[in-house]
Design an enzyme around this catalytic site. Structure first.
Site, short mmCIF file in Angstrom:
data_model
loop_
_atom_site.label_atom_id
_atom_site.label_comp_id
_atom_site.label_asym_id
_atom_site.label_seq_id
_atom_site.Cartn_x
_atom_site.Cartn_y
_atom_site.Cartn_z
N SER A 146 -19.62 58.68 65.76
CA SER A 146 -18.34 58.93 65.64
C SER A 146 -17.05 57.84 64.51
CB SER A 146 -17.64 57.80 67.29
OG SER A 146 -16.31 58.10 67.57
N TYR A 159 -17.89 50.46 72.85
CA TYR A 159 -18.07 52.12 72.91
C TYR A 159 -18.10 51.52 71.32
CZ TYR A 159 -17.38 57.03 71.70
OH TYR A 159 -17.88 58.13 71.28
#
Length: 249
Positions: A146, A159
């Site tokens: 990501s 995260y």
């Protein structure tokens, strides 16, 4: 020069998290290009629907239930793929969760879930497929990280840590795997997906949903995966970042 890596046709590709979003788009895109795809996720009913649609369009596909946090599930997935299609050429480690929250909220169970799925899930995939790649003398690992694996955001600390870890694991795999096994990291920005639905913190859920107006289709990420896979055998595309043009971070 061998053109094994220049053609997507007939490659056997396993895609985790394939019941929706990026995983579904990757499976559909590669099947359309002639790959034999194995769609893996926990929602088998959804997988079977997608597989039926791929087959109706002339593609080759198989659905397989998997919980990536369980190494035995991942091994069973690889074994079923080899039994059905005769091998495995590419693993797309896409399964992931994103229950964002501030550290002060102390949501330890959600932190543990992210580490289990986003980090251990990737490692379980490597453990299951790496011996096959070595035996074949070729293979391609595609890990979905990501932009959060490059930049840390408030409320997304854990995260982001998991996505930084995916990049580190991918680079370590590249260095250890030798000249004929490839490693690619795909880093999406804001993409249409179900990830916001995992967020239990109301404020962060709304913040992430505010990105929906600029989010790009999951097909955009699928095209990046396709690009990496179809490169010649001597070319290893190590990392691709794909953002909406309107995304600044």
């Amino acid at each position: 020069m061998s053109d094994w890596n220049e053609k997507v046709e007939e490659k056997v590709v396993v895609v985790t998290g394939a019941s929706s979003g990026i995983g579904e788009a990757v499976a559909r895109t590669l099947a359309k290009e002639g790959a034999r795809v194995v769609l893996a996720a926990r929602r088998v009913d959804r997988l079977e629907k997608i597989v039926a649609e791929i087959r109706e369009a002339g593609g080759q596909a198989l659905a397989h239930a998997v919980d990536v946090t369980k190494p035995e599930d991942f091994q069973a997935l690889v074994d079923a793929t080899v039994a059905h299609f005769g091998g495995v050429d590419v693993l797309v480690n896409n399964a992931g969760v994103m229950p964002l929250s501030p550290l002060a909220a102390g949501k330890v169970d959600e932190w543990r879930q992210m580490v289990s799925v986003n980090v251990m899930g990737v490692l379980h995939g490597i453990s299951a497929v790496y011996p096959r790649f070595r035996e074949q003398g070729r293979g391609h690992l595609v890990n979905v990280s990501s932009v959060a694996g490059h930049v840390v955001f408030p409320g997304a600390t854990v995260y982001c840590a998991t996505k930084f870890a995916v990049r580190a694991i991918s680079e370590g795999f590249r260095q250890e795997s030798g000249p004929n096994i490839r490693s690619t990291i795909i880093c999406p920005g804001a993409v249409e997906s179900e990830l916001a639905s995992h967020i239990t913190d109301a404020g962060l859920r709304e913040t992430i949903r505010s990105f929906e107006s600029i989010a790009i289709p999951a097909e955009s990420i699928a095209q990046a995966v396709l690009y990496a896979i179809r490169q010649p055998a001597t070319v290893d595309v190590n990392e691709i970042i794909v953002r909406p043009t309107a995304q600044t971070l």
